[in-house]
Design a protein around this motif. Sequence first.
Motif: not given
Length: 415
Positions: A123, A188, A361
């Motif tokens: 992140e 995910h 991602h």
Amino acid sequence: MHKWLETHLNQLNVVNQMDFEKGFTRLGYSTEEMQAHEEFKKIAQDLNLNVTRDAAGNLWAVWEVEKQAPLIAIGSHLDTVHSGGGFDGAAGVLTGLAAIKHLKDSGFSPKKNLAVVCFASEESARFGISTIGSKAVSGLLDKTSLEQITDANGISIREAVESFDLSWENIEQAERDHNFLESFIELHIEQGTRIEDQAKDIGVVRGIACPIRLKVTASGMANHTGTTPMNRRADAFAAIAPLIRYVEEQAHIINEEQKVPLVATVSTIHLSPNALTIIPEEVELGIDIRSVDDRLKNKMAAKIQQFCEETEKDRPGVSIQLDKLVDNASVFLDDEVQRKLTAASRQLGMEHLLLDSGAGHDVMNMTHKWPSGLLFIPCEKGISHHPKEFASTDDLWKGTQVLAQYLKNEAGGLS
Ligand SMILES: [Zn+2]
């Protein structure tokens, strides 16, 4: 397996139950992330996997059958945003481990080496830079440009990485060569509702929409709001405000005309001096534009530029500057891997949806170097980066089965 998934989801989140009003805060290269990594290690070792940590702090849990055999990896990350959910990232790591357990329980004997990877600091919540761990593995980490960056407490990336018992100088040693992996798969949560809306079981991702980010700065002149007549003003805010509606309207128009979706958002504003009695002198708008079709992103950016030029002409005394902060080409995942993931879902009698991802991602870095794929499982109401983020155990189990089936097909067991 439902019970195993639930217990180990808790364990990866370092909790006894998942329901937390404040959610989870495990920033990249923090003690909290490290604790989650420790739990990953324990679970992997219980599965008899050999766990090593690379120079960027990524954990690799390997089921090695033969030193020279090709390696297939699956995985995601365990860090979160501030007050995030316990599924973004964790779902991919958990189902990766579960897929290995499922294969082992069923007596499968692979001919290739299999790995579950847990990437560090995915992140951008702490340093404004995303996917640091997978960038390092893929050789996409620009170390010098990161050196000056600090978090909200003034801690630099170097300090954070080194407090994680790693060496910043050596971080590039995490890079692996082309022969390292045969393929990579990430699972995910969808962070949207398309799979649920279309009543499908699982999503197979084609492309990842990467952003163009613009900064628009309108400069006028500050003056007294009470004493400056309306015809003697250079109000930067009044001049640029119509752009906010314009971006939304034009994004709708592009979506009506084109098959591939585009989203565009004026998402930040800085107004100065931002005082009730002073005419706004300077306004800075941040605009985020995304689509898997780079042409459409450029079209939107060109419209914004034209709007700014026209506004400048119409508004004497206000100048407008447009800066492109980010222009990342969108990423297309490997066709062959998509077909294989689709085939694995069909073998299990599941219905899949082919879709694109609006968010980045770890897989977007991995696909630069190795054939890579991305699976989505539904998450309730599409809520993510929020304490209410939730994916059902049924969906985690479906994801686990597709991953296991892919590995089974690829690593060719008992033939
Ligand atoms: Zn994530």
